[in-house]
Motif scaffolding. Structure first.
Motif, PDB file in Angstrom:
ATOM      1  N   UNK A  40       0.824  -1.218   0.000  1.00 53.70           N
ATOM      2  CA  UNK A  40       0.000   0.000   0.000  1.00 53.70           C
ATOM      3  C   UNK A  40       0.859   1.270   0.000  1.00 53.70           C
ATOM      4  N   UNK A  41       1.799   1.368   0.932  1.00 52.32           N
ATOM      5  CA  UNK A  41       2.679   2.544   0.980  1.00 52.32           C
ATOM      6  C   UNK A  41       3.642   2.555  -0.195  1.00 52.32           C
ATOM      7  N   UNK A  42       4.101   1.389  -0.584  1.00 53.80           N
ATOM      8  CA  UNK A  42       5.047   1.276  -1.699  1.00 53.80           C
ATOM      9  C   UNK A  42       4.465   1.884  -2.975  1.00 53.80           C
ATOM     10  N   UNK A  43       3.191   1.634  -3.231  1.00 55.28           N
ATOM     11  CA  UNK A  43       2.547   2.186  -4.430  1.00 55.28           C
ATOM     12  C   UNK A  43       2.592   3.710  -4.435  1.00 55.28           C
ATOM     13  N   UNK A  44       2.395   4.291  -3.255  1.00 53.19           N
ATOM     14  CA  UNK A  44       2.422   5.758  -3.151  1.00 53.19           C
ATOM     15  C   UNK A  44       3.809   6.299  -3.470  1.00 53.19           C
ATOM     16  N   UNK A  45       4.837   5.608  -2.979  1.00 54.22           N
ATOM     17  CA  UNK A  45       6.207   6.087  -3.211  1.00 54.22           C
ATOM     18  C   UNK A  45       6.581   5.930  -4.683  1.00 54.22           C
ATOM     19  N   UNK A  46       6.151   4.830  -5.306  1.00 54.36           N
ATOM     20  CA  UNK A  46       6.383   4.644  -6.744  1.00 54.36           C
ATOM     21  C   UNK A  46       5.745   5.798  -7.521  1.00 54.36           C
ATOM     22  N   UNK A  47       4.532   6.168  -7.131  1.00 51.02           N
ATOM     23  CA  UNK A  47       3.818   7.261  -7.812  1.00 51.02           C
ATOM     24  C   UNK A  47       4.556   8.599  -7.664  1.00 51.02           C
ATOM     25  N   UNK A  48       5.284   8.772  -6.565  1.00 52.71           N
ATOM     26  CA  UNK A  48       6.039  10.017  -6.347  1.00 52.71           C
ATOM     27  C   UNK A  48       7.060  10.287  -7.452  1.00 52.71           C
ATOM     28  N   UNK A  49       7.509   9.222  -8.127  1.00 49.89           N
ATOM     29  CA  UNK A  49       8.521   9.388  -9.175  1.00 49.89           C
ATOM     30  C   UNK A  49       8.012  10.196 -10.365  1.00 49.89           C
ATOM     31  N   UNK A  50       6.696  10.387 -10.442  1.00 53.81           N
ATOM     32  CA  UNK A  50       6.153  11.227 -11.507  1.00 53.81           C
ATOM     33  C   UNK A  50       6.707  12.649 -11.428  1.00 53.81           C
ATOM     34  N   UNK A  51       7.175  13.022 -10.265  1.00 58.75           N
ATOM     35  CA  UNK A  51       7.785  14.339 -10.075  1.00 58.75           C
ATOM     36  C   UNK A  51       8.930  14.562 -11.062  1.00 58.75           C
ATOM     37  N   UNK A  52       9.605  13.480 -11.453  1.00 61.36           N
ATOM     38  CA  UNK A  52      10.782  13.588 -12.319  1.00 61.36           C
ATOM     39  C   UNK A  52      10.462  13.451 -13.801  1.00 61.36           C
ATOM     40  N   UNK A  53       9.173  13.341 -14.127  1.00 65.83           N
ATOM     41  CA  UNK A  53       8.786  13.206 -15.543  1.00 65.83           C
ATOM     42  C   UNK A  53       9.260  14.438 -16.305  1.00 65.83           C
ATOM     43  N   UNK A  54       9.849  14.225 -17.465  1.00 64.91           N
ATOM     44  CA  UNK A  54      10.392  15.355 -18.212  1.00 64.91           C
ATOM     45  C   UNK A  54       9.674  15.520 -19.562  1.00 64.91           C
ATOM     46  N   UNK A  55       9.735  16.737 -20.059  1.00 64.21           N
ATOM     47  CA  UNK A  55       9.120  17.032 -21.364  1.00 64.21           C
ATOM     48  C   UNK A  55       9.975  16.437 -22.478  1.00 64.21           C
ATOM     49  N   UNK A  56       9.312  15.869 -23.467  1.00 59.16           N
ATOM     50  CA  UNK A  56      10.042  15.287 -24.589  1.00 59.16           C
ATOM     51  C   UNK A  56      10.445  16.384 -25.552  1.00 59.16           C
ATOM     52  N   UNK A  57      11.714  16.338 -25.951  1.00 59.67           N
ATOM     53  CA  UNK A  57      12.200  17.374 -26.865  1.00 59.67           C
ATOM     54  C   UNK A  57      12.038  16.940 -28.313  1.00 59.67           C
TER      55      UNK A  57
END
Length: 247
Positions: A230-247
């Motif tokens: 349950x908590x692990x899923x939330x932390x995995x979702x936090x990685x969206x913070x690093x999503x970058x725009x495609x050039x």
């Protein structure tokens, strides 16, 4: 009532096909990760298959072992991108670094710009044998220099396992924590898995990473998770913070 009997998911299923990885060693011939461009191609294809949509690969910068620099890493990343494109392997990726905290690093970041995950977030690690003598000074000075330290795989530092208060001290000192996903399937042993679960339950992790070096690491994403997710899923979702725009 019978929730504890529910079958645990496979690790790759937690990535949900939209995962942004922030810790891997896919650039060829630059550290202890991929040796050749063929290795990189295999790993990049595997990333896409297990649900990684973007990744930031992080070669080691450890002056006494892997004397890389931002210039070397960015050049290698650009070369690798072109070679993968020729092979029709299209998975967006950027490059940062995993910095080894030692005396060289302490002097380095005061004079040279670091290669970060995003903005001022920098991935750091330390020896598996013991923490640097000046650890808290390094962390303090790093933040004074304008960086936010993201500590790679805190669960793997065995010297902290008998005193979990040390993890609290690290958090209070401004460290963010990045969990190695392979820890939750037992790759590093039961003791590391146990500590990872305890840190997760305490809400201490901020992000996760694959820390993939080779195909054997990839194979463990087909293993079942050994801890509560349950908590692990939330932390995995936090990685969206690093999503970058495609050039």
């Amino acid at each position: 009532m019978l929730s504890f009997l529910k079958s645990k998911p496979y690790l790759k299923d937690l990535l949900a096909g939209d995962y942004v990885d922030i810790h891997s060693h896919l650039l060829p011939g630059i550290d202890d990760g991929a040796k050749t461009i063929a290795d990189t191609a295999t790993l990049a294809k595997s990333f896409a298959e297990i649900g990684v949509t973007q990744f930031i690969t992080t070669p080691h910068i450890s002056h006494y072992i892997w004397n890389n620099s931002p210039e070397i890493i960015i050049k290698k990343q650009q070369e690798t991108k072109l070679l993968l494109k020729k092979d029709n392997i299209i998975i967006p990726f950027q490059a940062a670094a995993e910095y080894f905290m030692d005396d060289w690093f302490e002097n380095h970041f005061k004079n040279e710009k670091l290669l970060t995950l995003k903005d001022n977030y920098v991935l750091v690690e330390m020896s598996y044998i013991n923490a640097p003598v000046q650890l808290y000074k390094i962390l303090f000075d790093l933040q004074i220099a304008g960086y936010i330290p993201v500590l790679a795989h805190p669960e793997r530092y065995l010297f902290y396992h008998k005193n979990l208060n040390e993890y609290d001290k690290l958090k209070k000192a401004g460290c963010l924590f990045q969990l190695n996903l392979l820890a939750v399937v037992g790759y590093y042993g039961n003791e590391v898995t146990k500590i990872a679960e305890q840190l997760l339950k305490k809400g201490m992790y901020d992000f996760v990473g694959t820390d993939v070096h080779h195909s054997n690491h990839i194979s463990y994403f087909n293993q079942k998770v050994k801890i509560d997710v349950s908590t692990l899923k939330e932390v995995v979702a936090n990685n969206q913070f690093f999503k970058f725009q495609l050039s």
